[in-house]
Design an enzyme around this catalytic site. Structure first.
Site, short mmCIF file in Angstrom:
data_model
loop_
_atom_site.label_atom_id
_atom_site.label_comp_id
_atom_site.label_asym_id
_atom_site.label_seq_id
_atom_site.Cartn_x
_atom_site.Cartn_y
_atom_site.Cartn_z
CB CYS A 1 -6.46 -10.34 3.48
SG CYS A 1 -7.27 -10.97 2.04
CE LYS B 1 -2.58 -4.85 -2.81
NZ LYS B 1 -3.98 -5.19 -2.55
CD GLN C 1 -3.00 -1.12 0.31
OE1 GLN C 1 -3.32 -0.07 -0.25
NE2 GLN C 1 -3.61 -2.25 0.06
C1 LIG Z 1 -0.68 -4.69 2.81
C2 LIG Z 1 -0.81 -5.75 1.77
N1 LIG Z 1 0.09 -6.73 1.71
C3 LIG Z 1 0.02 -7.70 0.78
C4 LIG Z 1 -0.99 -7.74 -0.13
C5 LIG Z 1 -1.02 -8.87 -1.12
O1 LIG Z 1 -0.85 -8.44 -2.42
P1 LIG Z 1 -0.87 -9.53 -3.59
O2 LIG Z 1 -2.18 -10.26 -3.44
O3 LIG Z 1 -0.80 -8.77 -4.85
O4 LIG Z 1 0.27 -10.43 -3.36
C6 LIG Z 1 -1.97 -6.74 -0.09
C7 LIG Z 1 -3.09 -6.73 -1.05
O5 LIG Z 1 -4.03 -7.45 -1.04
C8 LIG Z 1 -1.87 -5.72 0.88
O6 LIG Z 1 -2.80 -4.76 0.95
#
Ligand SMILES: Cc1ncc(COP(=O)(O)O)c(C=O)c1O
Lengths: 155, 420
Positions: B377, B239, B216
């Site tokens: 999550c 993102k 983020q």
């Molecule tokens: C703080 C943070 N870490 C990790 C992730 C995981 O990202 P990704 O699913 O692209 O690996 C996210 C997004 O979902 C996130 O907001």
């Protein structure tokens, strides 16, 4: 579009969502199963008191959205007094109503019960909410079969 | 003062024209027009500007081939463009060298890589890894897998009611047993920006390396891995207005050099024989198999895009949105914002008394407003604030004050609906 919302959140549903019936843990319950939706965190325990093959009492506790809470509440009202076989039939009927545009309803479900089950069918227009509507029913069905849990991952 | 100047220069309507999807409506049916899309879910994944879409299309139409493998013209062209993005990413993070940049599939894979390669090699039974209460599952579960395998111990830094990381508790948790710190640089639920530099300094006093989850953080501000003195830093392309399927791991070269491969395959070996195989140096060592080549080109275009707009200008615009939206939302009776740390990113999670977030999400969606509902999550955090699931509105460089208003209006409709 707002009609779909009205259809989903009918007064009965809002009422059951706010004031769920049979929201308790009966002392003499002899079956229980957890229903869980990992996506949103909704979690219910459904308690059954089975006597001579009949659902003598059914209740639930837990935390969920208006749809899942109302559905659980209405489920308890519909299932009480039914035989285990009838309760399972209602589960299948309800599942069909929530998921199929042309539901295949098992025979022997009376009109009044059908009408009550139908209240929830607006959820068909909101596919991501179907799991909310069927969560407690799955848990009830799991409890009927002596299983400890139903997870929406498996629906 | 500088904020005001920057904001005047920032023409959000112009910016929106770069994002084709923002022009669409949702829930149109049978001759009835839909509602304009109000996309407040960039925290989950950001929309893509035409510049990114076109860069990927152009690459596929004109320059595509596999990389690092061929002597032919296109292979060389594609390799050059691919490697140029590595250099761009290094500059984007102010990494000392592009050798420190490893392409992965996602933030998730980047963290798993560190846990599996660094963790398995250098952590042993009883060693401690310090995480924080506000971690995404991507920065919890890889460490739990390591825990199951190696019997390491996981310690968790708490936060206060505002969502500020408890630095005193962090200091107390650091000990001779600490072997790694892995903490988010910006919470995807609370928006809290953690004091990365102080976190790293305290760990380094004990010789402990630190990984930051910048998924983020890179989106909302400028990140300088050398200034922070991060040992590992991860982010995810989708993102940052880039394509999915691509993440970045920054690692200090000395650390990467010590680490064994994460996966085996082509592209990461020097020579292979059945007597023994030798591996390439980082970053190739960690890039087994054909990488997401087109996606890397897309990420390069995304970085160009945000840099052209200006990362400070974007941050100022998003800060304005955050303040405005916070103010407007606070006027709704029964609405509780979770996460009020000073200096937070443009992410607002909230609960509406008497209405479950899932119901909020369904109703505002009918008004065209896209928000995330659930536990995002980060289940331990939901427990911490005793809110269960929440609604999350996250703002990106293309959002407007009018969209914040649309959110507020749709929430008023929710309240009417539920008589809450
Ligand atoms: C703080 C943070 N870490 C990790 C992730 C995981 O990202 P990704 O699913 O692209 O690996 C996210 C997004 O979902 C996130 O907001």
């Amino acid at each position: 579009m707002m009609d779909d919302l009205r259809e989903l959140y009918q007064e009965v549903i809002l009422d059951h969502g706010k004031n769920p019936r049979n929201f308790r843990h009966p002392d003499d319950a002899n079956r229980e199963a957890k229903g869980e939706n990992p996506m949103c965190g909704d979690r219910f325990m459904v308690y059954l008191t089975l006597k001579d093959g009949v659902v003598d009492d059914v209740a639930f506790q837990g935390r969920g959205c208006a749809i899942s809470t109302a559905s659980a509440s209405m489920m308890t009202e519909l299932v009480r007094g039914k035989s285990a076989a009838e309760a399972e039939k209602l589960f299948h009927a309800f599942h069909e109503l929530c998921t199929q545009d042309e539901p295949d309803i098992p025979e022997g479900v009376d009109d009044e019960t059908m009408e009550k089950l139908m209240v929830m069918s607006g959820v068909r227009q909101f596919p991501v909410r179907v799991k909310c509507a069927t969560l407690a029913w799955h848990a009830m069905n799991a409890a009927l079969h002596g299983e400890a849990a139903a997870s929406s991952d498996q629906f | 003062m500088s904020d005001a100047i920057l904001n005047q220069a920032y023409d959000v309507q112009r910016v929106r024209e770069d994002f084709p999807i923002l022009a669409r409506s949702v829930h149109a049916r049978k001759g009835k027009p839909g509602k304009p899309l109000v996309y407040l879910d960039s925290g989950a994944s950001a929309q893509k500007p035409r510049q990114v879409i076109q860069a990927m299309t152009r690459f596929l139409e004109e320059d595509y081939s596999n990389i690092h493998r061929g002597v032919h013209f296109l292979s060389q062209t594609a390799t050059d463009q691919f490697e140029a993005v590595r250099t761009k990413v290094a500059r984007f993070l102010n990494a000392p060298s592009d050798r420190c940049i490893v392409f992965t599939r996602s933030s998730t894979e980047a963290i798993n890589l560190v846990a599996a390669s660094y963790g398995r090699t250098f952590l042993n039974e009883g060693d401690e890894v310090i995480l924080s209460i506000m971690e995404h599952h991507a920065n919890i579960v890889p460490w739990q897998l390591l825990q199951a395998e190696k019997n390491i111990v996981i310690k968790v830094v708490p936060c206060d009611e505002d969502g500020v990381l408890d630095m005193d508790a962090y200091k107390d948790l650091l000990s001779d047993r600490t072997k790694l710190v892995a903490i988010t640089h910006c919470s995807n639920v609370l928006g809290t920006v953690t004091p990365a530099k102080a976190i790293a300094r305290l760990a380094h006093e004990r010789g402990v390396p630190v990984l930051f989850d910048g998924s983020q953080a890179v989106v909302h501000g400028t990140v300088d891995v050398q200034d922070i003195d991060a040992d590992f830093y991860v982010f995810t392309s989708h993102k940052l207005y880039g394509p999915t399927g691509l993440g970045v791991l920054y690692g200090k070269y000395d650390l990467l050099k010590k680490m064994p491969p994460y996966q085996g395959g082509g592209d990461m070996i020097e020579s292979v024989s059945f007597e023994g195989t030798t591996f390439k140096a980082p970053p190739s060592r960690f890039e087994a198999g054909t990488p997401p080549i087109t996606e890397v080109i897309g990420l390069g275009a995304a970085i160009d895009y945000v840099e052209a707009l200006g990362r400070d200008a974007i941050a100022a615009h998003e800060h304005d949105l955050l303040q405005y939206a916070t103010q407007q939302l606070s006027q709704i009776d029964g609405l509780r914002i979770v996460g009020t740390a000073p200096g937070k990113g443009p992410i607002i999670s909230f609960a509406l008394e008497g209405v479950h977030p899932h119901d909020v999400g369904t109703i505002v969606d009918q008004y065209g407003v896209a928000v995330r509902v659930g536990r995002h999550c980060a289940e331990p955090l939901a427990e911490r604030f005793d809110v269960g699931p929440t609604v999350r509105a996250s703002f990106g460089l293309y959002n407007t004050r009018e969209e914040a208003d649309a959110l507020v209006q749709s929430l008023q409709a929710v309240k009417e609906f539920f008589g809450a």
